[in-house]
Write a protein that holds these residues in place. Structure first.
Motif, PDB file in Angstrom:
ATOM      1  N   ASN A  43       0.830  -1.191   0.000  1.00 35.68           N
ATOM      2  CA  ASN A  43       0.000   0.000   0.000  1.00 35.68           C
ATOM      3  C   ASN A  43       0.872   1.251   0.000  1.00 35.68           C
ATOM      4  N   GLU A  44       0.223   2.414  -0.026  1.00 32.87           N
ATOM      5  CA  GLU A  44       0.960   3.670  -0.121  1.00 32.87           C
ATOM      6  C   GLU A  44       1.776   3.954   1.131  1.00 32.87           C
ATOM      7  N   THR A  45       1.284   3.525   2.279  1.00 28.16           N
ATOM      8  CA  THR A  45       2.042   3.726   3.516  1.00 28.16           C
ATOM      9  C   THR A  45       3.328   2.921   3.508  1.00 28.16           C
ATOM     10  N   GLN A  46       3.264   1.679   3.077  1.00 29.41           N
ATOM     11  CA  GLN A  46       4.454   0.838   3.021  1.00 29.41           C
ATOM     12  C   GLN A  46       5.456   1.364   1.995  1.00 29.41           C
ATOM     13  N   LEU A  47       4.953   1.854   0.855  1.00 30.16           N
ATOM     14  CA  LEU A  47       5.850   2.404  -0.160  1.00 30.16           C
ATOM     15  C   LEU A  47       6.579   3.636   0.365  1.00 30.16           C
ATOM     16  N   ARG A  48       5.847   4.495   1.059  1.00 29.55           N
ATOM     17  CA  ARG A  48       6.490   5.696   1.601  1.00 29.55           C
ATOM     18  C   ARG A  48       7.531   5.339   2.662  1.00 29.55           C
ATOM     19  N   ASP A  49       7.217   4.373   3.515  1.00 29.55           N
ATOM     20  CA  ASP A  49       8.182   3.958   4.534  1.00 29.55           C
ATOM     21  C   ASP A  49       9.439   3.379   3.891  1.00 29.55           C
ATOM     22  N   LEU A  50       9.278   2.597   2.828  1.00 28.19           N
ATOM     23  CA  LEU A  50      10.435   2.057   2.123  1.00 28.19           C
ATOM     24  C   LEU A  50      11.286   3.172   1.521  1.00 28.19           C
ATOM     25  N   GLY A  51      10.618   4.151   0.905  1.00 31.06           N
ATOM     26  CA  GLY A  51      11.367   5.251   0.312  1.00 31.06           C
ATOM     27  C   GLY A  51      12.030   6.138   1.339  1.00 31.06           C
ATOM     28  N   GLN A  52      11.340   6.385   2.461  1.00 32.78           N
ATOM     29  CA  GLN A  52      11.848   7.310   3.469  1.00 32.78           C
ATOM     30  C   GLN A  52      12.968   6.707   4.305  1.00 32.78           C
ATOM     31  N   PHE A  53      12.800   5.477   4.757  1.00 32.07           N
ATOM     32  CA  PHE A  53      13.715   4.922   5.741  1.00 32.07           C
ATOM     33  C   PHE A  53      14.680   3.879   5.187  1.00 32.07           C
ATOM     34  N   ASN A  54      14.447   3.387   3.996  1.00 31.69           N
ATOM     35  CA  ASN A  54      15.301   2.333   3.465  1.00 31.69           C
ATOM     36  C   ASN A  54      16.065   2.807   2.225  1.00 31.69           C
ATOM     37  N   ILE A  55      15.320   3.079   1.153  1.00 27.52           N
ATOM     38  CA  ILE A  55      15.966   3.419  -0.114  1.00 27.52           C
ATOM     39  C   ILE A  55      16.676   4.761  -0.031  1.00 27.52           C
ATOM     40  N   ARG A  56      16.049   5.728   0.635  1.00 26.26           N
ATOM     41  CA  ARG A  56      16.664   7.050   0.727  1.00 26.26           C
ATOM     42  C   ARG A  56      18.026   6.993   1.411  1.00 26.26           C
ATOM     43  N   GLY A  96       2.310   8.753  -1.513  1.00 29.19           N
ATOM     44  CA  GLY A  96       2.150   7.819  -0.408  1.00 29.19           C
ATOM     45  C   GLY A  96       1.467   8.460   0.782  1.00 29.19           C
ATOM     46  N   LYS A  97       1.363   7.693   1.843  1.00 28.60           N
ATOM     47  CA  LYS A  97       0.723   8.151   3.077  1.00 28.60           C
ATOM     48  C   LYS A  97       1.713   8.051   4.222  1.00 28.60           C
ATOM     49  N   TYR A  98       1.739   9.110   5.040  1.00 29.46           N
ATOM     50  CA  TYR A  98       2.639   9.139   6.192  1.00 29.46           C
ATOM     51  C   TYR A  98       2.012   8.353   7.332  1.00 29.46           C
ATOM     52  N   ARG A  99       2.697   7.295   7.766  1.00 35.55           N
ATOM     53  CA  ARG A  99       2.137   6.400   8.773  1.00 35.55           C
ATOM     54  C   ARG A  99       2.018   7.098  10.125  1.00 35.55           C
ATOM     55  N   GLN A 100       0.834   6.941  10.738  1.00 36.56           N
ATOM     56  CA  GLN A 100       0.584   7.465  12.072  1.00 36.56           C
ATOM     57  C   GLN A 100      -0.331   6.506  12.825  1.00 36.56           C
ATOM     58  N   ILE A 101      -0.073   6.384  14.124  1.00 34.56           N
ATOM     59  CA  ILE A 101      -0.961   5.617  14.988  1.00 34.56           C
ATOM     60  C   ILE A 101      -2.047   6.577  15.481  1.00 34.56           C
ATOM     61  N   MET A 102      -3.279   6.312  15.113  1.00 27.93           N
ATOM     62  CA  MET A 102      -4.392   7.205  15.420  1.00 27.93           C
ATOM     63  C   MET A 102      -5.277   6.580  16.496  1.00 27.93           C
ATOM     64  N   VAL A 103      -5.796   7.423  17.372  1.00 31.96           N
ATOM     65  CA  VAL A 103      -6.767   7.004  18.377  1.00 31.96           C
ATOM     66  C   VAL A 103      -8.080   7.727  18.078  1.00 31.96           C
ATOM     67  N   LEU A 120      11.167   9.577  -5.338  1.00 29.64           N
ATOM     68  CA  LEU A 120      12.203  10.295  -4.601  1.00 29.64           C
ATOM     69  C   LEU A 120      12.935  11.228  -5.560  1.00 29.64           C
ATOM     70  N   PRO A 121      12.882  12.536  -5.348  1.00 23.54           N
ATOM     71  CA  PRO A 121      13.679  13.431  -6.195  1.00 23.54           C
ATOM     72  C   PRO A 121      15.143  13.409  -5.771  1.00 23.54           C
ATOM     73  N   VAL A 122      16.035  13.494  -6.728  1.00 17.10           N
ATOM     74  CA  VAL A 122      17.478  13.533  -6.459  1.00 17.10           C
ATOM     75  C   VAL A 122      17.993  14.876  -6.958  1.00 17.10           C
ATOM     76  N   LEU A 123      18.506  15.691  -6.044  1.00 14.56           N
ATOM     77  CA  LEU A 123      19.028  17.010  -6.377  1.00 14.56           C
ATOM     78  C   LEU A 123      20.546  16.968  -6.443  1.00 14.56           C
ATOM     79  N   LYS A 124      21.092  17.929  -7.163  1.00 13.75           N
ATOM     80  CA  LYS A 124      22.549  18.060  -7.267  1.00 13.75           C
ATOM     81  C   LYS A 124      23.011  19.074  -6.244  1.00 13.75           C
ATOM     82  N   GLN A 125      23.945  18.667  -5.395  1.00 15.75           N
ATOM     83  CA  GLN A 125      24.492  19.587  -4.417  1.00 15.75           C
ATOM     84  C   GLN A 125      25.367  20.624  -5.110  1.00 15.75           C
ATOM     85  N   GLY A 126      25.659  21.691  -4.382  1.00 13.36           N
ATOM     86  CA  GLY A 126      26.480  22.743  -4.949  1.00 13.36           C
ATOM     87  C   GLY A 126      27.925  22.309  -5.117  1.00 13.36           C
TER      88      GLY A 126
END
Length: 371
Positions: free
Chosen positions: A147-160, A177-184, A280-286
């Motif tokens: 799902n979109e939450t799992q894809l975002r977590d992979l991109g944010q914490f693993n691939i990035r 994607g969706k930013y994972r949050q524990i909701m009450v 994931l966008p990839v930018l060129k540093q200065g």
């Protein structure tokens, strides 16, 4: 000069070889990009206060920052925009000023003025504006069964983390994607019946979900580290968090609502072939970063990803290095045509093979001397 060259031919040959070596070395190390490095003395200050309307952003944040930034030196003019929840200020400096010094000065002024802003305002983000800070490529992520939450977590914490080590590359957080949050989720009627408020639930959950340093304990000849972990691992444990005690019984989260592994409100959507995805966008540093080297490094890192699902499909799109390579190929092609035509002209009009050979060697040597 011709007489000197005739009397000292070996010296001239050595000078030509040194010029070729230095020229080729400089050519290989020269940064390659679509646009030249442009030093624009502009600093951008972004300040966030979620939920605040644009009018209040203007009066409470933007105006205060603008007045405080006038204390800086070398400022040409200031531009700003106030949006719902966001204040954007551009500080333009006089031409020739050092961008790094400008960023440091504006950062110090912004942090000094933070205490005058409304309570709850996030610390301002101060960035140096660079006209060449455009994505050199995009890394797309999609997979069947995720799902979109799992894809975002992979991109944010693993691939990035794995691609951020490419020299010269800067990888911001993913889009889509969706930013994972524990909701009450609570029932207002049940809260009222138990004489509780939403903030009571928030305080109870926060105080029950902690990691507390417990120190160590020495028993006999051994010194043991004591680990006190009171973080909640599952939704069922969160449902049993006590909110208040009435007599001999406790009111828990499950009595007024339920906990769910959900996500924050989604603000952007990415679709690839109609399938929910993330990129994931990839930018060129200065500095002297090379677009071709960066993109090649990103492709190599993508091909050797670790700890990712087998059904994850990663692809590099919007590749600027293709245009750079085409431009270099066209330049080499046109230069070769010019060299051949010049040599033919010398050969046809002068009929001298030695002069023709001299032209064929002198033009590349002149190019190496330029670099």
């Amino acid at each position: 000069m011709p007489r000197f060259s005739i009397f000292y031919p070996y010296f001239i040959i050595v000078c030509c070889l040194i010029t070729c070596v230095l020229g080729i070395t400089s050519l290989v190390r020269m940064p390659v990009d679509l646009f030249p490095a442009i030093r624009i003395p502009v600093v951008v200050v972004a300040t966030f206060y979620s939920g605040m309307p644009a009018e209040d952003i203007e009066t409470s944040i933007t105006s205060r920052f603008e007045r405080f930034f006038t204390l800086g030196s070398g400022i040409d003019h200031i531009e700003s925009r106030s949006l719902p929840g966001v204040s954007l200020i551009k500080v333009f400096f006089q031409p020739g000023s050092d961008p790094d010094t400008d960023v440091s000065m504006i950062s110090n002024l912004a942090m000094a003025n933070l205490r005058h802003l409304p309570e709850g305002t996030l610390p301002p983000v101060v960035l140096k504006f660079d006209a060449s800070s455009l994505p050199v490529c995009l890394i797309t992520l999609k997979a069947q069964g995720l799902n979109e939450t799992q894809l975002r977590d992979l991109g944010q914490f693993n691939i990035r983390n794995q691609v951020a080590g490419v020299p010269g590359a800067s990888v911001p957080p993913p889009f889509g994607g969706k930013y994972r949050q524990i909701m009450v989720y609570v029932d207002p009627l049940k809260l009222e019946a138990n004489q509780l408020s939403v903030m009571d639930v928030v305080r109870a959950v926060n105080s029950s979900n902690l990691i507390l340093p417990a120190g160590d304990v020495k028993i006999g000849p051994f010194d043991y580290n004591v680990f006190s972990n009171s973080q909640i691992d599952t939704m069922s444990e969160l449902d049993h968090v006590p909110l208040k005690t009435v007599g001999n019984s406790s009111v828990t989260v499950a009595d007024v609502g339920y906990a769910k592994d959900a996500s924050a409100i989604q603000t952007n959507v990415v679709r690839i072939d109609g399938q929910p995805s993330v990129y994931l966008p990839v930018l060129k540093q200065g500095g002297d970063s090379n677009t071709i080297i960066i993109v090649d490094g990103i492709k190599k890192a993508i091909a050797n990803l670790l700890d990712v699902p087998k059904n994850l499909v990663t692809k590099v799109v919007f590749d600027q290095s293709i245009f750079v390579k085409n431009a270099i190929e066209n330049l080499v092609h046109e230069g070769a045509i010019g060299l051949i035509l010049t040599g033919l002209m010398i050969l046809i009009f002068l009929g001298n093979l030695r002069a023709t050979a001299a032209v064929f060697f002198s033009i590349p040597l002149s190019i190496c001397a330029v670099f």
